[in-house]
Design a protein around this motif. Structure first.
Motif, PDB file in Angstrom:
ATOM      1  N   LYS A  61       0.825  -1.204   0.000  1.00 36.96           N
ATOM      2  CA  LYS A  61       0.000   0.000   0.000  1.00 36.96           C
ATOM      3  C   LYS A  61       0.860   1.254   0.000  1.00 36.96           C
ATOM      4  O   LYS A  61       1.828   1.363   0.757  1.00 36.96           O
ATOM      5  N   LEU A  62       0.484   2.205  -0.854  1.00 37.74           N
ATOM      6  CA  LEU A  62       1.122   3.516  -0.873  1.00 37.74           C
ATOM      7  C   LEU A  62       0.658   4.282   0.363  1.00 37.74           C
ATOM      8  O   LEU A  62      -0.547   4.397   0.600  1.00 37.74           O
ATOM      9  N   SER A  65      -2.780   9.251   0.117  1.00 36.38           N
ATOM     10  CA  SER A  65      -4.005   9.098  -0.661  1.00 36.38           C
ATOM     11  C   SER A  65      -3.718   9.292  -2.147  1.00 36.38           C
ATOM     12  O   SER A  65      -2.695   9.857  -2.529  1.00 36.38           O
ATOM     13  N   VAL A  66      -4.647   8.862  -2.980  1.00 37.50           N
ATOM     14  CA  VAL A  66      -4.450   8.925  -4.428  1.00 37.50           C
ATOM     15  C   VAL A  66      -4.461  10.351  -4.952  1.00 37.50           C
ATOM     16  O   VAL A  66      -4.009  10.609  -6.067  1.00 37.50           O
ATOM     17  N   TRP A  92       2.373   1.403 -10.195  1.00 34.41           N
ATOM     18  CA  TRP A  92       1.658   2.170  -9.179  1.00 34.41           C
ATOM     19  C   TRP A  92       0.234   2.445  -9.657  1.00 34.41           C
ATOM     20  O   TRP A  92      -0.131   2.174 -10.788  1.00 34.41           O
ATOM     21  N   GLY A  93      -0.576   2.985  -8.726  1.00 30.55           N
ATOM     22  CA  GLY A  93      -1.899   3.463  -9.087  1.00 30.55           C
ATOM     23  C   GLY A  93      -2.934   2.383  -9.335  1.00 30.55           C
ATOM     24  O   GLY A  93      -3.804   2.546 -10.183  1.00 30.55           O
ATOM     25  N   ASN A  95      -5.443  -1.023  -7.437  1.00 28.75           N
ATOM     26  CA  ASN A  95      -5.993  -1.602  -6.220  1.00 28.75           C
ATOM     27  C   ASN A  95      -5.652  -3.084  -6.163  1.00 28.75           C
ATOM     28  O   ASN A  95      -4.919  -3.597  -7.020  1.00 28.75           O
ATOM     29  N   MET A 175      -5.129   7.242 -11.200  1.00 28.80           N
ATOM     30  CA  MET A 175      -4.850   6.212 -10.204  1.00 28.80           C
ATOM     31  C   MET A 175      -6.135   5.481  -9.843  1.00 28.80           C
ATOM     32  O   MET A 175      -7.103   6.083  -9.407  1.00 28.80           O
ATOM     33  N   ASN A 178      -4.358   2.855  -4.404  1.00 34.00           N
ATOM     34  CA  ASN A 178      -3.130   3.373  -3.797  1.00 34.00           C
ATOM     35  C   ASN A 178      -2.127   2.265  -3.469  1.00 34.00           C
ATOM     36  O   ASN A 178      -1.562   2.199  -2.382  1.00 34.00           O
TER      37      ASN A 178
END
Length: 228
Positions: A61-62, A65-66, A92-93, A95, A175, A178
């Motif tokens: 998880k990044l 927030s997106v 990236w970007g 789920n 995105m 995240n």
């Protein structure tokens, strides 16, 4: 002389993740099977795609927030490239279902890069750009990557102190979630010794200027000079 006008005023930066892979308990995938393996050893995160046709990714998880601005930065070392072709880099970007992802990758055997938003089975690509680049200042099997999301644009860097190799509007690579991580195609083994993520906070009242005087460094005063 062409001058680049400022696009944003950065007023704060936070390091929200800086992983040097000294622990196995930071949420990275640890896998061992016939088609792939990933493990943490000697302060590196190792990833190998042993399959014949499937691309692999290793993600978490990044920690922002997106909608926030960010920098993702890593240096990746190629250890094995059995097929003499294929790509590796960052994703990236997306789920957890990862139907659509964005990737920033380079070729294992030549100095070419690709930036794309793609469907996981490669049924389609909604955005794609490829090009060549000149690598300098690194060992031949190591590659620096940096993705900068700043307001309405993405900036992609393959050298730390050089201009971006590509710039695109964020609407081209929206995105979907995240999550972020590493991308590896068949026959390739890579490792990384550090990945860093910064959150960027900008002045929302900054509207730019139609003209700006030049400072001692011959850059517009007040501009944010983007570097990877």
């Amino acid at each position: 002389m062409i001058q680049i006008l400022p696009l944003a005023r950065i007023i704060h930066e936070d390091v929200v993740l800086e992983d040097d892979f000294n622990s196995k308990f930071e949420g990275w995938e640890l896998i061992e099977d016939e088609e792939e393996q990933s493990f943490i050893k000697d302060s590196h995160y190792w990833m190998e795609n042993k399959s014949n046709r499937r691309w692999m990714f290793y993600h978490k998880k990044l920690p922002i927030s997106v909608n926030e601005n960010f920098i993702i930065k890593a240096e990746i070392e190629v250890l094995i490239s059995n097929k003499g072709y294929g790509q590796y880099g960052l994703v990236w970007g997306f789920n957890k279902e990862h139907n659509e992802l964005s990737k920033f990758v380079v070729s294992a055997d030549k100095q070419e890069y690709t930036i794309a938003k793609f469907q996981k089975d490669h049924e389609y690509q909604s955005h794609r750009f490829s090009g060549t680049f000149e690598k300098y200042g690194f060992e031949f099997n190591k590659q620096f990557f940096s993705i900068v999301k700043l307001e309405d644009y993405y900036y992609f860097f393959l050298n730390q102190h050089d201009r971006p190799v590509y710039v695109t509007h964020t609407s081209q690579m929206l995105m979907e979630g995240n999550r972020f991580g590493f991308y590896v195609e068949p026959g390739i083994m890579i490792r990384c010794d550090r990945i860093t993520i910064k959150r960027i906070v900008t002045d929302k009242n900054f509207k730019g200027n139609p003209w700006m005087p030049i400072g001692d460094d011959e850059m517009p005063l007040g501009s944010e000079i983007l570097r990877g």
